[in-house]
Motif scaffolding. Structure first.
Motif, mmCIF file in Angstrom:
data_model
loop_
_atom_site.group_PDB
_atom_site.id
_atom_site.type_symbol
_atom_site.label_atom_id
_atom_site.label_comp_id
_atom_site.label_asym_id
_atom_site.label_seq_id
_atom_site.Cartn_x
_atom_site.Cartn_y
_atom_site.Cartn_z
ATOM 1 N N GLU A 191 4.016 10.540 8.948
ATOM 2 C CA GLU A 191 3.613 10.553 7.546
ATOM 3 C C GLU A 191 4.803 10.855 6.637
ATOM 4 N N SER A 192 4.737 10.329 5.433
ATOM 5 C CA SER A 192 5.770 10.602 4.436
ATOM 6 C C SER A 192 5.167 10.418 3.048
ATOM 7 N N ALA B 141 3.634 5.589 9.175
ATOM 8 C CA ALA B 141 4.180 4.561 10.047
ATOM 9 C C ALA B 141 3.653 4.774 11.458
ATOM 10 N N ALA B 142 3.030 3.752 12.012
ATOM 11 C CA ALA B 142 2.380 3.863 13.315
ATOM 12 C C ALA B 142 3.111 3.029 14.360
ATOM 13 N N SER B 143 3.125 3.545 15.577
ATOM 14 C CA SER B 143 3.703 2.793 16.681
ATOM 15 C C SER B 143 3.102 3.279 17.989
ATOM 16 N N GLY B 144 3.264 2.471 19.046
ATOM 17 C CA GLY B 144 2.819 2.883 20.369
ATOM 18 C C GLY B 144 1.380 2.537 20.697
ATOM 19 N N VAL C 163 -7.352 4.256 0.025
ATOM 20 C CA VAL C 163 -6.718 4.049 1.319
ATOM 21 C C VAL C 163 -6.511 2.548 1.527
ATOM 22 N N SER C 164 -5.393 2.206 2.124
ATOM 23 C CA SER C 164 -5.113 0.797 2.415
ATOM 24 C C SER C 164 -4.209 0.726 3.640
ATOM 25 N N ARG C 165 -4.006 -0.473 4.113
ATOM 26 C CA ARG C 165 -3.153 -0.644 5.287
ATOM 27 C C ARG C 165 -2.467 -1.988 5.229
ATOM 28 N N ASP C 166 -1.321 -2.050 5.878
ATOM 29 C CA ASP C 166 -0.594 -3.297 6.055
ATOM 30 C C ASP C 166 -0.414 -3.487 7.559
ATOM 31 N N THR D 85 1.483 0.054 9.001
ATOM 32 C CA THR D 85 1.580 1.172 8.071
ATOM 33 C C THR D 85 0.256 1.396 7.348
ATOM 34 N N LEU D 86 -0.101 2.662 7.235
ATOM 35 C CA LEU D 86 -1.288 3.119 6.524
ATOM 36 C C LEU D 86 -0.836 3.807 5.244
ATOM 37 N N TYR D 87 -1.613 3.658 4.186
ATOM 38 C CA TYR D 87 -1.264 4.254 2.902
ATOM 39 C C TYR D 87 -2.424 5.060 2.347
#
Length: 112
Positions: free
Chosen positions: A6-7, A23-26, A70-73, A78-80
């Motif tokens: 998160e940031s 930022a998501a990964s894995g 809330v939104s996402r790309d 990435t989640l916002y």
């Protein structure tokens, strides 16, 4: 390994805005329902918002409805969380979550 970073947190005056990112990964982000939670002083962890995998369905706790979005790309994994009209009671550490896995959180402080 699931990683969530998160940031975007910070110090803001009441009525101000912040945009959090995660930022998501894995894992398969585009197939995953994602959530934002927050740890509020004196109240513990409370959920803030949920978004389904496609981003078409969102849910908010009553106290943030109309102020948070809330939104996402999925192309960027990435989640916002766009937070507007911030209130003192929005102060806390904000976490993004998939299932039972959360990131390290980002501090949001709303203060005069």
């Amino acid at each position: 390994e699931v990683q969530l970073v998160e940031s975007g947190g910070g110090l803001v005056q009441p009525g101000g805005s912040l945009r959090l990112s995660c930022a998501a990964s894995g894992f398969s982000f585009s197939d995953s329902t994602m959530s934002w939670d927050r740890r509020v002083p004196g109240k513990g962890i409370e959920w803030v918002s949920i978004i389904n995998s496609s981003g078409e369905r969102t849910t908010y706790r009553d106290s943030v409805k109309g102020r948070f979005t809330v939104s996402r790309d999925n192309a960027k994994n990435t989640l916002y969380l766009q937070m507007n009209s911030l209130k003192l009671e929005d102060t806390g550490v904000y976490y993004c979550r998939t299932g039972v896995k959360s990131g390290q959180g980002t501090q949001v402080t709303v203060s005069t």
